[in-house]
Design a protein around this motif. Structure first.
Motif, short mmCIF file in Angstrom:
data_model
loop_
_atom_site.label_atom_id
_atom_site.label_comp_id
_atom_site.label_asym_id
_atom_site.label_seq_id
_atom_site.Cartn_x
_atom_site.Cartn_y
_atom_site.Cartn_z
N VAL A 167 -32.66 -5.93 25.93
CA VAL A 167 -31.97 -6.37 27.15
C VAL A 167 -31.05 -7.58 26.94
CG1 VAL A 167 -32.35 -7.35 29.46
CG2 VAL A 167 -33.65 -5.34 28.71
N PRO A 168 -31.43 -8.63 26.17
CA PRO A 168 -30.52 -9.78 26.02
C PRO A 168 -29.17 -9.44 25.40
CG PRO A 168 -32.74 -10.36 25.31
CD PRO A 168 -32.73 -8.89 25.52
N LEU A 169 -29.08 -8.33 24.69
CA LEU A 169 -27.81 -7.94 24.07
C LEU A 169 -26.72 -7.70 25.11
CD1 LEU A 169 -29.16 -5.45 21.36
CD2 LEU A 169 -28.13 -7.69 20.93
N ILE A 170 -27.11 -7.28 26.31
CA ILE A 170 -26.12 -6.98 27.35
C ILE A 170 -25.42 -8.25 27.81
CG2 ILE A 170 -25.73 -5.88 29.58
CD1 ILE A 170 -26.85 -4.03 27.37
N GLY A 171 -26.20 -9.23 28.26
CA GLY A 171 -25.61 -10.47 28.76
C GLY A 171 -24.86 -11.24 27.68
N LEU A 172 -25.43 -11.30 26.48
CA LEU A 172 -24.76 -12.02 25.40
C LEU A 172 -23.45 -11.36 25.01
CD1 LEU A 172 -27.81 -12.91 23.12
CD2 LEU A 172 -26.44 -14.49 24.49
N SER A 173 -23.41 -10.03 25.03
CA SER A 173 -22.17 -9.32 24.70
C SER A 173 -21.07 -9.65 25.71
CB SER A 173 -22.43 -7.81 24.66
OG SER A 173 -23.33 -7.48 23.63
N ILE A 174 -21.44 -9.74 26.99
CA ILE A 174 -20.46 -10.09 28.02
C ILE A 174 -19.93 -11.50 27.78
CG2 ILE A 174 -20.14 -10.51 30.48
CD1 ILE A 174 -22.26 -8.33 30.98
N TYR A 175 -20.85 -12.43 27.52
CA TYR A 175 -20.42 -13.83 27.31
C TYR A 175 -19.56 -13.96 26.06
CZ TYR A 175 -20.63 -18.83 26.41
OH TYR A 175 -20.28 -20.13 26.16
N PHE A 176 -19.98 -13.33 24.97
CA PHE A 176 -19.23 -13.45 23.73
C PHE A 176 -17.89 -12.72 23.80
CE2 PHE A 176 -22.77 -15.56 22.07
CZ PHE A 176 -22.52 -15.99 20.77
N ALA A 177 -17.76 -11.75 24.69
CA ALA A 177 -16.47 -11.10 24.88
C ALA A 177 -15.47 -12.06 25.51
CB ALA A 177 -16.64 -9.86 25.76
N ILE A 178 -15.99 -13.02 26.30
CA ILE A 178 -15.13 -14.02 26.93
C ILE A 178 -14.88 -15.19 25.99
CG2 ILE A 178 -14.96 -15.64 28.87
CD1 ILE A 178 -16.73 -13.67 30.46
N HIS A 179 -15.94 -15.64 25.30
CA HIS A 179 -15.80 -16.76 24.36
C HIS A 179 -16.77 -16.54 23.21
CE1 HIS A 179 -14.48 -21.08 23.72
NE2 HIS A 179 -15.32 -20.84 22.73
N GLY A 180 -16.26 -16.12 22.08
CA GLY A 180 -17.12 -15.84 20.94
C GLY A 180 -17.36 -17.06 20.08
N TYR A 181 -18.54 -17.13 19.49
CA TYR A 181 -18.90 -18.24 18.60
C TYR A 181 -19.21 -17.76 17.19
CZ TYR A 181 -19.41 -21.20 22.75
OH TYR A 181 -19.18 -21.91 23.89
N GLY A 182 -18.98 -16.49 16.91
CA GLY A 182 -19.27 -15.97 15.58
C GLY A 182 -20.52 -15.13 15.56
N ALA A 183 -20.60 -14.25 14.55
CA ALA A 183 -21.72 -13.31 14.46
C ALA A 183 -23.05 -14.01 14.24
CB ALA A 183 -21.46 -12.32 13.32
N GLY A 184 -23.05 -15.08 13.42
CA GLY A 184 -24.30 -15.79 13.15
C GLY A 184 -24.88 -16.40 14.41
N THR A 185 -24.04 -17.03 15.22
CA THR A 185 -24.51 -17.62 16.47
C THR A 185 -25.02 -16.55 17.42
OG1 THR A 185 -22.90 -19.42 16.24
CG2 THR A 185 -23.85 -19.09 18.42
N PHE A 186 -24.32 -15.40 17.44
CA PHE A 186 -24.74 -14.29 18.31
C PHE A 186 -26.15 -13.83 17.95
CE2 PHE A 186 -25.25 -9.89 19.52
CZ PHE A 186 -24.70 -9.83 20.79
N VAL A 187 -26.41 -13.66 16.67
CA VAL A 187 -27.73 -13.19 16.24
C VAL A 187 -28.80 -14.20 16.59
CG1 VAL A 187 -29.15 -12.63 14.23
CG2 VAL A 187 -26.82 -11.73 14.38
#
Length: 383
Positions: free
Chosen positions: A240-260
């Motif tokens: 489930v957290p992948l959904i919200g984080l994907s939306i946020y990172f689509a607006i302002h990404g911080y890199g793959a490492g931070t996403f994980v």
């Protein structure tokens, strides 16, 4: 109309409207009253390396600043405390402070260290402190006080007056920011909203999940149903957290490492929140929402995204130590912008999760159930 006013559904709806107003206004009014009332609880470190006027000035600041002032620390230690959010501003008086004040062709530079990985309330407050201190120095240098200090340095009265008049605006503030936040209020508020969205979802889900547990434990068996539910919770928490984080990172990404890292953090948060909110649902069924909802609102203050922990009223500060949202918000600040004590914060969140799971296990152990025989119909999901 009389029929509607006598209807239980209408009466329950009216009760919820009144109940929600009471807890929301009560929580927010009592929690946000700490600003600016408790601003004095913020900590400022004055690191003085000047053995002449710097000592005098540091003593005056310690007495006059409306904050918790620390003067017994070196710059390196103070910087680590700033990174850990144990202090909120460092003022560094250099070794040549008095020497440059007395030199007509030189300007004095005071270093101010600010950790931007903090709530907006903290950042705006310490920025104002920097302005106030710099203005205070300029004002003080125009008074007879500096003349007396200079006379004590064996200058004549005439020389002291001339020098005091000539050093107005000699002091320059050099602000050194660490862990800067990207521009945009959506970044500043990201830790709060990423955390709150997961927690609210967990709160609603836990009520439904406990209903499913009550329905299926008679069919599957008490402990098989409970363990199967925990496995389901773990899988859901990962996805489930992948959904919200994907939306946020689509607006302002911080890199793959931070996403994980954020994904794994919010997976842990979601599982911990499910366990925590399930406690009241296991104890009281759907009525557990009447306790989960106030605790959610309390955590909007206690999570530290608007009011830092040191400024919180005592009740909210105590709640922050057992708050899933507090530890997650602080870790979000660290992962998105930077900060210290991540291991301690992660341990705190993990302990809440383990403790809540253990408590749910104990509650489930003492909850009675009836094993269904073959062909029996399952109980309704919600009574």
């Amino acid at each position: 109309m009389k029929s509607f006013f006598k209807n239980k559904a209408i009466l329950s709806g009216v009760f919820m409207m009144i109940f929600y107003q009471i807890i929301m206004i009560g929580v927010f009014t009592s929690g946000y009253s700490a600003v600016p009332k408790n601003i004095g609880n913020l900590s400022v470190a004055i690191v003085n390396e000047d053995k002449q006027y710097g000592m005098e000035f540091a003593k005056q600041l310690e007495q006059e600043l409306p904050f918790q002032v620390q003067t017994d620390t070196d710059l390196k230690t103070a910087q680590q405390k700033l990174e850990d959010r144990d202090i909120h501003l460092i003022m560094h008086i250099p070794q040549d402070f008095t020497q440059k004040l007395s030199a007509p062709d030189q300007q004095v530079q005071l270093d101010y260290y600010i950790n931007q990985s903090n709530p907006a309330t903290t950042n705006s407050t310490v920025q104002n402190v920097v302005t106030q201190i710099t203005e205070k120095i300029s004002t003080q240098l125009q008074t007879s006080g500096i003349e007396g200090v200079l006379q004590n340095m064996k200058m004549s009265e005439v020389q002291a007056k001339e020098m005091a008049a000539g050093i107005v605006n000699k002091v320059q503030a050099n602000v050194i920011d660490s862990n800067p936040q990207p521009a945009g209020m959506h970044n500043q508020m990201a830790p709060m909203f990423l955390t709150m969205s997961s927690y609210v979802g967990a709160m609603i889900y836990s009520m439904m999940a406990i209903g499913a547990l009550n329905q299926l434990k008679g069919k599957l068996g008490k402990w098989k149903a409970f363990l199967s539910l925990q496995g389901t919770n773990a899988i859901i928490s990962l996805i489930v957290p992948l959904i919200g984080l994907s939306i946020y990172f689509a607006i302002h990404g911080y890199g793959a490492g931070t996403f994980v890292h954020l994904w794994l953090l919010h997976a842990l948060e979601l599982f911990a929140a499910i366990q925590f909110t399930s406690i009241f649902c296991l104890l009281f069924g759907q009525a557990g929402m009447m306790l989960n909802l106030p605790f959610l609102l309390i955590q909007t203050i206690a999570n530290g995204s608007v009011v830092p922990q040191v400024m919180m009223p005592g009740f909210y500060k105590a709640i922050s130590h057992i708050s899933v949202m507090f530890y997650t918000v602080q870790l979000d600040y660290n992962l998105l912008f930077g900060g210290g004590r991540s291991a301690v914060l992660l341990l705190g969140l993990s302990l809440i999760m383990v403790s809540a799971l253990a408590l749910n296990t104990v509650i489930h152990h003492f909850k009675p159930y009836t094993k269904l025989s073959t062909g029996d119909a399952p109980q309704p999901l919600f009574m």
